[in-house]
Structures are given as structure tokens and as C-alpha cells.
Design a protein around this motif. Structure first.
Motif, PDB file in Angstrom:
ATOM      1  N   MET A  23     -15.734  59.544  30.932  1.00 55.40           N
ATOM      2  CA  MET A  23     -14.761  58.452  30.831  1.00 55.40           C
ATOM      3  C   MET A  23     -15.469  57.115  30.701  1.00 55.40           C
ATOM      4  SD  MET A  23     -11.881  59.676  33.585  1.00 55.40           S
ATOM      5  CE  MET A  23     -10.681  58.483  33.014  1.00 55.40           C
ATOM      6  N   GLN A  44      -5.312  47.353  36.832  1.00 56.12           N
ATOM      7  CA  GLN A  44      -5.090  48.202  35.662  1.00 56.12           C
ATOM      8  C   GLN A  44      -6.378  48.247  34.861  1.00 56.12           C
ATOM      9  OE1 GLN A  44      -1.538  47.691  33.160  1.00 56.12           O
ATOM     10  NE2 GLN A  44      -2.853  47.838  31.360  1.00 56.12           N
ATOM     11  N   ASP A  46      -8.293  50.170  31.384  1.00 57.29           N
ATOM     12  CA  ASP A  46      -8.154  50.984  30.179  1.00 57.29           C
ATOM     13  C   ASP A  46      -9.414  51.829  30.032  1.00 57.29           C
ATOM     14  OD1 ASP A  46      -5.679  49.884  29.556  1.00 57.29           O
ATOM     15  OD2 ASP A  46      -6.588  48.219  28.456  1.00 57.29           O
ATOM     16  N   SER A  48     -11.267  55.413  28.049  1.00 53.72           N
ATOM     17  CA  SER A  48     -11.239  56.394  26.973  1.00 53.72           C
ATOM     18  C   SER A  48     -12.202  57.517  27.324  1.00 53.72           C
ATOM     19  CB  SER A  48     -11.635  55.753  25.633  1.00 53.72           C
ATOM     20  OG  SER A  48     -12.981  55.306  25.667  1.00 53.72           O
ATOM     21  N   GLU A  52     -13.338  61.160  21.960  1.00 55.25           N
ATOM     22  CA  GLU A  52     -11.914  61.292  21.658  1.00 55.25           C
ATOM     23  C   GLU A  52     -11.430  60.036  20.951  1.00 55.25           C
ATOM     24  OE1 GLU A  52      -8.461  62.831  24.414  1.00 55.25           O
ATOM     25  OE2 GLU A  52      -8.745  60.682  24.725  1.00 55.25           O
ATOM     26  N   GLY A  54      -8.264  58.008  18.609  1.00 58.01           N
ATOM     27  CA  GLY A  54      -6.811  57.927  18.567  1.00 58.01           C
ATOM     28  C   GLY A  54      -6.193  58.639  17.387  1.00 58.01           C
ATOM     29  N   ARG A  69      -9.144  56.441  21.668  1.00 61.88           N
ATOM     30  CA  ARG A  69      -7.829  56.448  22.284  1.00 61.88           C
ATOM     31  C   ARG A  69      -7.977  56.046  23.747  1.00 61.88           C
ATOM     32  NH1 ARG A  69      -4.824  62.029  22.915  1.00 61.88           N
ATOM     33  NH2 ARG A  69      -5.747  62.253  20.844  1.00 61.88           N
ATOM     34  N   THR A  70      -7.262  55.026  24.171  1.00 59.29           N
ATOM     35  CA  THR A  70      -7.380  54.537  25.543  1.00 59.29           C
ATOM     36  C   THR A  70      -6.170  54.950  26.373  1.00 59.29           C
ATOM     37  OG1 THR A  70      -6.365  52.404  24.994  1.00 59.29           O
ATOM     38  CG2 THR A  70      -8.775  52.558  24.852  1.00 59.29           C
ATOM     39  N   HIS A  71      -6.415  55.068  27.653  1.00 61.96           N
ATOM     40  CA  HIS A  71      -5.368  55.425  28.609  1.00 61.96           C
ATOM     41  C   HIS A  71      -5.386  54.361  29.710  1.00 61.96           C
ATOM     42  CE1 HIS A  71      -5.523  59.512  26.795  1.00 61.96           C
ATOM     43  NE2 HIS A  71      -6.825  59.271  26.773  1.00 61.96           N
ATOM     44  N   SER A  72      -4.205  53.892  30.092  1.00 59.53           N
ATOM     45  CA  SER A  72      -4.109  52.905  31.166  1.00 59.53           C
ATOM     46  C   SER A  72      -4.008  53.618  32.512  1.00 59.53           C
ATOM     47  CB  SER A  72      -2.885  52.003  30.969  1.00 59.53           C
ATOM     48  OG  SER A  72      -3.059  51.190  29.835  1.00 59.53           O
ATOM     49  N   VAL A  73      -4.799  53.151  33.469  1.00 57.47           N
ATOM     50  CA  VAL A  73      -4.818  53.730  34.804  1.00 57.47           C
ATOM     51  C   VAL A  73      -4.578  52.619  35.819  1.00 57.47           C
ATOM     52  CG1 VAL A  73      -6.193  54.961  36.526  1.00 57.47           C
ATOM     53  CG2 VAL A  73      -6.417  55.544  34.087  1.00 57.47           C
TER      54      VAL A  73
END
Length: 240
Positions: A23, A44, A46, A48, A52, A54, A69-73
Motif C-alpha cells: 500500500m 483521511q 488516500d 493505492s 493496481e 484505475g 486507483r486510490t482508496h480513501s481510508v
């Protein structure tokens, strides 16, 4: 640990050291900060996953601009990340102190070991002793840091120190005398012999000195649900 076919020690070493994460953190920002005593802060970030994209389907495949591709956590911390402490008070006869509080977040009474958020410049052992006095009005004859834990590795950044505190009969007697004299900060909650007696006042916080066997029974019967208390008790039993 005995090595079996050369693999057991290697496996345990990998578990202790952790696995290298794929990550990648791109950004971290504060999205909420409370003005209460806990300084509750929500972050928060971001992230990726390496390889991987998008718009690609295969591992490591990138199409178009190849943007990851990013994911918000979301995750939280209190007191600026200062470690908290949970105190396991142990009497000379081997009994441990549990305190019952009403907890707004769970809308329930919870039996817990005394615990508190830390303050800047305060070591975890001192935090544990301070909270024990605040909740039970007693001092200690010594303390021992057992381990650091994370209460929720998914959503909470903070660490918690598990501290064993030895409490002598003299300290308990001094606390009781101070409470009887009305000393400020002494014995703010009521000690009971039977934490489940029929005439208990369900509106108050109270103390109970219990044997490990009694605590085991409470756990089996589902009367201790606080995760930090359960984790601290397990660590104490292993290390005592």
C-alpha cells in the motif's frame, strides 16, 4: 522455540517483523477535530496498491494514463497520538480491581480496568497511577509495563500501555481513610464485595476487587465486553 525442518523459526520471525506492505500513501489530511478534552481527530488518507491502476485489469497492468486507483481510508486518534494507559491493579491477596462505568458510546454499563488518555510529557506508568488514584483513591507500591497494544488497528492510530500496579493493604486503608475524611479526589466510586448484588444502584460507578477465577467467570458469562480490558487481562495472565 524448537526449529522443525528449519521452518518454524523462520515463520515466527516473519510474523514478528510483519510483511512488507504494497500500500502506498498519497495524502493525509485532517477532516475533523473536536474541541473536547480528548482532542478527537479524524484523518483521511488516500492509498493505492502497488501495481493496481484505475483502468487496467491485470496485475501491474496500466492503461491510459496509468494513474493508480486510490482508496480513501478514515482513521482517528486522540490527544495528538499520546499513548493511553490501562492499569491492572493487583492487591496483595491476588485480587484485581474492576470499575463499572456507564459508557455513552455503547449505551451500557461496562466493567473495565482503570484507564486514561495520556498527557504530553507523562510516561505511561504515571498515567496508569494517576487514573488508579482518580478512580479508586489509592496509590501503588510499584508498577510494571507489560506491553503496548493497539485497540483497533483498522480505525485507531493510538497505542495503549498495559501497566500492572501493585496495591498494598496499607494503600487501600489509606484511601478509605482519606475518603472518610472527605479528601479531594479520594475514592470517588463505591467499593462492593459482590458486583452483582440485587440491591446494587444501577446509576452509579463502583469498584470490585475480584479473583482471577471470578473475572474468568464474568468473561465466560459475557459480563466483560470492553476490548482493552479483555486484552490487558490476557496479557497480565500470560506475564504474571
Amino acid at each position: 522455540m524448537t526449529e522443525v525442518n528449519g521452518g518454524a523459526d523462520d515463520a515466527m520471525t516473519a510474523i514478528r517483523s510483519g510483511l512488507e506492505s504494497q500500500m502506498i500513501v498519497h495524502d493525509e489530511k485532517v477532516v475533523f477535530q473536536g474541541d473536547d478534552e480528548s482532542q478527537f481527530t479524524v484523518f483521511q488518507t488516500d492509498v493505492s496498491v502497488d501495481g493496481e491502476s484505475g483502468d487496467g485489469d491485470g496485475e501491474g497492468e496500466r492503461e491510459g494514463d496509468g494513474a493508480p486507483r486510490t482508496h480513501s481510508v478514515l482513521f482517528a486518534q486522540v490527544r495528538g497520538g499520546q499513548p493511553s494507559a490501562v492499569c491492572i491493579p493487583v492487591r496483595s491477596d491476588g485480587r484485581l480491581l474492576l470499575v463499572r462505568h456507564w459508557r455513552i458510546a455503547t449505551d451500557s454499563f461496562e466493567w473495565e480496568f482503570p484507564r486514561s488518555m495520556g498527557v504530553p510529557g507523562e510516561v505511561s506508568g504515571a498515567t496508569a497511577e494517576r487514573e488508579l488514584f482518580a478512580e479508586a483513591g489509592v496509590g501503588t507500591d510499584g508498577r510494571r509495563l507489560l506491553q503496548m497494544i493497539h485497540a483497533d488497528t483498522c480505525k485507531l492510530r493510538d497505542s495503549v500501555a498495559v501497566v500492572e500496579a501493585k496495591v498494598s493493604d496499607e494503600e487501600i486503608q489509606a484511601g478509605a481513610e482519606a475518603a472518610a475524611d472527605g479528601a479531594q479526589g479520594a475514592q470517588p466510586v463505591r467499593a462492593v464485595d459482590d458486583p452483582f448484588r440485587a440491591d446494587a444502584d444501577d446509576t452509579d460507578s463502583r469498584l470490585a476487587w475480584l479473583t482471577p477465577e471470578e473475572i474468568d467467570t464474568m468473561i465466560v458469562e459475557g459480563n466483560i465486553m470492553d476490548g482493552i480490558t479483555l486484552a490487558a487481562y490476557l496479557i497480565w495472565k500470560i506475564r504474571r
